[in-house]
Design an enzyme around this catalytic site. Structure first.
Site, short mmCIF file in Angstrom:
data_model
loop_
_atom_site.label_atom_id
_atom_site.label_comp_id
_atom_site.label_asym_id
_atom_site.label_seq_id
_atom_site.Cartn_x
_atom_site.Cartn_y
_atom_site.Cartn_z
CG ASP A 78 29.33 -21.07 22.35
OD1 ASP A 78 29.22 -20.97 21.01
OD2 ASP A 78 29.34 -19.96 22.93
CB SER A 472 32.20 -20.61 28.79
OG SER A 472 30.86 -21.56 29.18
#
EC number: 4.2.1.9
Length: 558
Positions: A78, A472
């Protein structure tokens, strides 16, 4: 044995012939076949060494009288996919991983499964796939990396680099300081060192009893982690043919509740809500997003870890007693919120697992009577902006928990990043990023770049950010994500205009746009859904099938 379907009887001679080509001998056809689901990939720092870990596990499996068969899943980093179109593929990769586990295990009728995940969507994807297969299963992750240290001696992590971008844009740090942060933040292999999504999910595997003690906190590339691998390999051989340890007998309603309790106590990533909803669905366990505030109200937040507290990292938590110490403290002080009779993969109940656990450093894991907060580190907000709910990581709030401000609207993350850099978002504003939900993205991008920019520019305590996308685990500040219904399915977030007043009250669990019903009705009449070209066939397929975040962004085939 389940694997008899590919190895027993004269009709299976062709199957055995192919297996002999892989190196099997006569005696191997009487042994359990164990799938070793690896997620080795060179481009993810938490995974580049998992090839070596799989060798350790396979060697131990052979020593203990079973036959290992290794296969791999894909993986998306990510952090590397962040801030460009690559992030569209991150959440969808969870479904590919789940499908690949199901496909390989069922196509070859393997008896048991050991999964080696570590980062981002890989752990939840493997859990989802394993639950579909439902054989005895153990998870043993690659482990967290150590925290970084700057030339000034400050402990940092990847989130520090993202925030440094904003600080550098605002000319708050020099180019030399910027480069030092970049080069120091990630000093070794492993999942990023704070309580980000990877470590949150690996911690929850431990809480659910599907992983051994230490799974969430023992450092990667350490001798202690290697011993954990061997223990896990030995245990999967012991239980390979024992139906009591099928994964659905471990990940039960009680285990899911225990996972959410630990999530609240440790202030896990907001992504855990999305993933646990999806995992629960695969397990056949009822978990409603509305249930989470009740759990939060009963659990004190006793471990604050980066990015919420930048002086504490996963290795610190391990030295302080680990996940078991957190659970032991919660169970001894907060009634019956933990399900202590839940079965773990070792055959012990959770109560038995925790009997010797204790806090070794109260500066890292606090006692309940000295908690950071009397309630958990995550909350679900409801209101006209999120009738089906939205998520905030309360552990990461650095300013007020009650906020009222004027909306500044962006129709994509890219648009928001450009706008923030140009100074369009000022103190007192609510930054609105929409059309980034599961359908709208498609793919539900993480908003770490815009939140980190705001933080690095010194606006973290004075600006709220709301989105139908997600964050996140490295995000902090008043950041509200997973707004459902999303803009692409007609949610109110898509009807907002610049200057609309938005109120957020974390302690009241509310989020509201101060618009009259008449105004909302009129805007709905005038609304035209923006058309977005989606060149990828896979993402178009995902867009058609995916549910919204309140249901875990699962693919809905019904």
């Amino acid at each position: 044995m389940r694997s008899d379907a590919i190895k027993k009887g004269h009709l299976k001679a062709p199957n055995r012939s192919l297996l002999r080509a892989c190196g099997l001998k006569d005696e191997d056809f009487n042994k359990p076949f164990i799938g070793v689901a690896n997620s080795y990939i060179d481009i993810i720092p938490g995974h580049y060494f998992l090839n070596d870990y799989a060798k350790i596990i396979k060697d131990e499996i052979r020593k203990n009288g079973c036959v290992p068969f290794e296969f791999n899943t894909i993986g998306v980093d990510d952090g590397i996919a962040m801030g460009h179109e690559g992030m569209l593929y991150s959440l969808p990769s969870r479904e590919i991983i789940a499908n690949s586990i199901e496909t390989v295990m069922n196509a070859h009728q393997l008896d048991a499964l050991i999964c080696i995940p570590n980062c981002d969507k890989i752990t939840p994807g493997m859990l989802m796939g394993a639950l579909r297969v439902n054989v005895p299963t153990i998870f043993v992750s690659g482990g967290p990396m150590a925290s970084g240290v700057t030339k000034k001696g400050e402990k940092i992590s990847l989130s520090s680099v993202f925030e440094a971008v904003g600080a550098y844009e605002a000319k708050k740090i020099s180019e030399e300081e910027f480069k030092d942060i970049e080069c120091s933040a990630c000093p070794s292999g492993g999942s990023c060192s704070g309580m980000f999504t990877a470590n949150s999910m690996n911690t929850l595997c431990e809480a659910m009893g599907i992983a051994l003690e230490g799974n969430g906190t023992i450092l990667a590339l350490s001798k202690e982690r290697e011993e954990l691998l061997r223990k896990a390999a030995r245990r999967i051989c012991e239980i390979a043919l024992d139906e009591r340890f099928k994964i659905r007998n471990i990940i039960t309603q009680k285990a899911v509740r225990n996972a959410m309790v630990v999530d609240m106590a440790m202030g896990g990533s907001s992504n855990t809500v999305l993933h646990m909803l999806a995992i629960s669905r695969e397990a056949g366990v009822a978990l409603d997003i509305k249930d989470l505030n009740f759990i939060s109200s009963k659990v004190a937040h006793i471990a604050k870890i980066a990015p919420s507290l930048n002086s504490v990292y996963m290795d610190d938590v391990h030295k302080a007693g680990g996940v078991s110490a957190v659970m032991a403290e919660i169970s001894s002080r907060q009634g019956h919120i933990l399900e202590l009779d839940a079965l773990t993969i070792t055959g012990e109940s959770l109560k038995e697992r925790l009997k010797n656990a204790k806090i070794k450093d109260e500066n890292i894991i606090r006692k309940v009577d000295n908690a950071y907060s009397k309630v958990g580190g995550l909350a679900i907000l409801f209101g006209n902006l999120a009738e089906q709910g939205c998520v905030i990581k309360t552990a990461g709030i650095i300013g007020e928990r009650k906020f009222k401000g004027k909306a500044v609207c962006f129709n994509s993350q890219d648009e928001a990043i450009k706008g923030i850099i140009k100074g369009k978002v000022q103190k007192g504003n609510v930054c609105v990023i929409r059309y980034e939900g599961p359908k709208g993205g498609p793919g539900m991008q993480e908003m770490l770049s815009p939140t980190s920019l705001l933080m690095g520019m010194g606006l973290g305590a004075d600006v709220a950010l709301i989105t139908d996308g997600r964050f996140s685990g490295a995000t902090r500040g008043l950041s509200v994500g997973h707004i459902s219904p999303e803009a692409a399915e007609g949610g109110l977030i898509g009807l907002l205009k610049d200057g609309d007043e938005i109120e957020i009250d974390v302690d009241a669990y509310t989020i509201h746009a101060n618009l009259s019903e008449e105004e909302i009705t009129q805007r709905k009449k005038e609304f035209v859904l923006p058309q977005k070209e989606v060149p990828s066939r896979w993402l178009r397929m995902y867009q058609k099938l995916v549910s919204n975040a309140s249901k875990g962004a699962v693919l809905d085939m019904e």
